[in-house]
Motif scaffolding. Sequence first.
Motif, PDB file in Angstrom:
ATOM      1  N   ARG A 346     -46.791  11.117 -40.590  1.00 26.81           N
ATOM      2  CA  ARG A 346     -45.870  11.281 -39.454  1.00 26.81           C
ATOM      3  C   ARG A 346     -44.499  11.764 -39.916  1.00 26.81           C
ATOM      4  O   ARG A 346     -43.868  12.595 -39.249  1.00 26.81           O
ATOM      5  CB  ARG A 346     -45.732   9.956 -38.700  1.00 26.81           C
ATOM      6  CG  ARG A 346     -46.902   9.626 -37.796  1.00 26.81           C
ATOM      7  CD  ARG A 346     -46.777   8.237 -37.210  1.00 26.81           C
ATOM      8  NE  ARG A 346     -45.588   8.084 -36.383  1.00 26.81           N
ATOM      9  CZ  ARG A 346     -45.247   6.938 -35.787  1.00 26.81           C
ATOM     10  NH1 ARG A 346     -45.997   5.850 -35.966  1.00 26.81           N
ATOM     11  NH2 ARG A 346     -44.164   6.875 -35.052  1.00 26.81           N
ATOM     12  N   CYS A 350     -42.576  16.249 -39.969  1.00 27.10           N
ATOM     13  CA  CYS A 350     -41.336  16.590 -39.267  1.00 27.10           C
ATOM     14  C   CYS A 350     -40.748  17.858 -39.896  1.00 27.10           C
ATOM     15  O   CYS A 350     -40.533  17.911 -41.105  1.00 27.10           O
ATOM     16  CB  CYS A 350     -40.330  15.450 -39.355  1.00 27.10           C
ATOM     17  SG  CYS A 350     -40.896  13.933 -38.565  1.00 27.10           S
ATOM     18  N   ASP A 351     -40.497  18.871 -39.060  1.00 27.43           N
ATOM     19  CA  ASP A 351     -40.012  20.137 -39.606  1.00 27.43           C
ATOM     20  C   ASP A 351     -38.532  20.379 -39.359  1.00 27.43           C
ATOM     21  O   ASP A 351     -38.022  21.449 -39.664  1.00 27.43           O
ATOM     22  CB  ASP A 351     -40.835  21.312 -39.067  1.00 27.43           C
ATOM     23  CG  ASP A 351     -40.970  21.276 -37.557  1.00 27.43           C
ATOM     24  OD1 ASP A 351     -40.373  20.378 -36.932  1.00 27.43           O
ATOM     25  OD2 ASP A 351     -41.665  22.142 -37.000  1.00 27.43           O
ATOM     26  N   GLN A 355     -35.621  15.545 -36.037  1.00 27.91           N
ATOM     27  CA  GLN A 355     -36.927  15.014 -35.690  1.00 27.91           C
ATOM     28  C   GLN A 355     -37.342  13.939 -36.704  1.00 27.91           C
ATOM     29  O   GLN A 355     -37.915  12.909 -36.333  1.00 27.91           O
ATOM     30  CB  GLN A 355     -37.961  16.150 -35.674  1.00 27.91           C
ATOM     31  CG  GLN A 355     -39.356  15.710 -35.261  1.00 27.91           C
ATOM     32  CD  GLN A 355     -40.376  16.811 -35.446  1.00 27.91           C
ATOM     33  OE1 GLN A 355     -40.072  17.897 -35.919  1.00 27.91           O
ATOM     34  NE2 GLN A 355     -41.609  16.527 -35.073  1.00 27.91           N
ATOM     35  N   PHE A 356     -37.045  14.192 -37.979  1.00 30.47           N
ATOM     36  CA  PHE A 356     -37.350  13.203 -39.020  1.00 30.47           C
ATOM     37  C   PHE A 356     -36.574  11.910 -38.789  1.00 30.47           C
ATOM     38  O   PHE A 356     -37.117  10.810 -38.902  1.00 30.47           O
ATOM     39  CB  PHE A 356     -37.012  13.785 -40.388  1.00 30.47           C
ATOM     40  CG  PHE A 356     -37.114  12.795 -41.517  1.00 30.47           C
ATOM     41  CD1 PHE A 356     -38.343  12.388 -41.989  1.00 30.47           C
ATOM     42  CD2 PHE A 356     -35.962  12.269 -42.089  1.00 30.47           C
ATOM     43  CE1 PHE A 356     -38.442  11.460 -43.023  1.00 30.47           C
ATOM     44  CE2 PHE A 356     -36.049  11.355 -43.131  1.00 30.47           C
ATOM     45  CZ  PHE A 356     -37.292  10.951 -43.589  1.00 30.47           C
ATOM     46  N   GLU A 359     -38.157  10.081 -35.879  1.00 29.49           N
ATOM     47  CA  GLU A 359     -39.455   9.502 -36.237  1.00 29.49           C
ATOM     48  C   GLU A 359     -39.291   8.303 -37.157  1.00 29.49           C
ATOM     49  O   GLU A 359     -40.022   7.304 -37.041  1.00 29.49           O
ATOM     50  CB  GLU A 359     -40.322  10.575 -36.908  1.00 29.49           C
ATOM     51  CG  GLU A 359     -41.785  10.227 -37.020  1.00 29.49           C
ATOM     52  CD  GLU A 359     -42.487  10.183 -35.684  1.00 29.49           C
ATOM     53  OE1 GLU A 359     -43.582   9.587 -35.618  1.00 29.49           O
ATOM     54  OE2 GLU A 359     -41.960  10.735 -34.699  1.00 29.49           O
TER      55      GLU A 359
END
Length: 481
Positions: A346, A350-351, A355-356, A359
């Motif tokens: 997961r 993350c790109d 987003q990372f 998450e």
Amino acid sequence: PKDLAAKPVSNTKRLVLIFVIIFAPIGLLLSYLLSQRNYTPLKRIIDWLDEKAMYDPRSFEKGNEVDILENALKLSFEEQEKLIEQIRNRKNILKISTIQNLLYGISSQANSAKEIFSKNDITLLSDQFAVILINIERKYNNIPEAEYPQDLIGLTISNTIENLTGEKHQGFVVPIDLNRYACLVNFSASDRNDMLFQDLLSIAHEGKKLLKEKFGIYLTISLSNIHNEAYGIYQAFQEALYAMEYRLTVGLDQIIPYKKPIQNDSIYIFSLKIDHSINAFIKEPKDNNQIEDFVSGIFQNRGINLLTPPDVAKVFIYDIAISLSKAINDMLPRENIQWKKEIFNRLVKCDILEQFRSELINILKEYQIYLREKLSLNSISIQVKEYIERNYSDPNLNINILSDKFNLSPSYLSRIFKEENGISIIDYISECRIKKAKELLKNTDKRIQEIAEETGFLSSSVFIRVFRKVEGTTPGSFRKL
């Protein structure tokens, strides 16, 4: 009078009869000769069609020779149109292939850009080029995937960008992979690169805006600098690819111009301090605010921000993903939980950094929810640990006293405590006593006998024996170290 009146009629009848007898055969003969003269070439054409043409004979069962010719010509023209379309498509494929080869630098560098494009019937406006690299943010599109197939996405992007480019210059959009397209921009002749780059920015902004507002397609766009000739196209593409790497740090739905990399870019170094802080953080219940502050602290301590080079950010993501995955697996070694198995994947999927971050916060929140549920189910074990930590100095503290305290049998209490903590009650009592003893040895001048009594050991000899067993050295040697 009757005979006189009938005589002209009779003469007319005879004349008509004579005309029919004489001229009708002549007319029929002439008709036959003329029809044969015109029909013979027509018949030859029909016979030739029967011999050469490849068609289903049943499609010509009805009608005469003219109908057959009409159908044959119709089929011929349809085939001609198909061939023309195939030729056109083939030319377009060759054009796309040529541009892709130029972008990847695998075309012949012996020829000039003008010569290479002329082979595809393309006239260049100048020898100046730049590349617009387009990344489709599929996860953020407003239109469902099933309603917006790949071919339609590509056609929409190509038409929009090429039309905008064509207002002043000319552009050629080609696919790079499933989610990326590149537009090779050929500029009109000009001496001022700054004006050309402003045009490039304008194309990117207008294209991004149109595709987002009219079609719900979110894009991240990177721009190269302006270069000359065929090798310059390859350089421009490499610059656009490098600029697109910064999508990881600056985020999606952005326009990222190329900037020359700084020679002394920072290098990410693994930090045991971060690893230890993650392990310490997950050992106790935390609320959402504490989780968000902790994650922000990780980013700040490692200097991760919008200016962080993409390669450093990638290593940071992998570092945190490995540390958190390992820490949670160490905390929950026997739990067969699906989300625990998916933690690493997961995070590394993350790109972009935001987003990372999101998450990472979500995973820590999920862990805390599970931890609270686990603690509520295992409150007896937690209470026993807390009781031991408060009363370890009592030399009489043992399993029997604890079982009486919590109204449980000694065997049952021992079993659930070891299942939940991975250590026996007796060993945990010794661990708490030795931990306190180490603090006293390090921070005070108390004698060994005093420390033994203060930490719940019956005698200094028992204290020394247990200390050596746990630490591998005597209390006196530990104090000297």
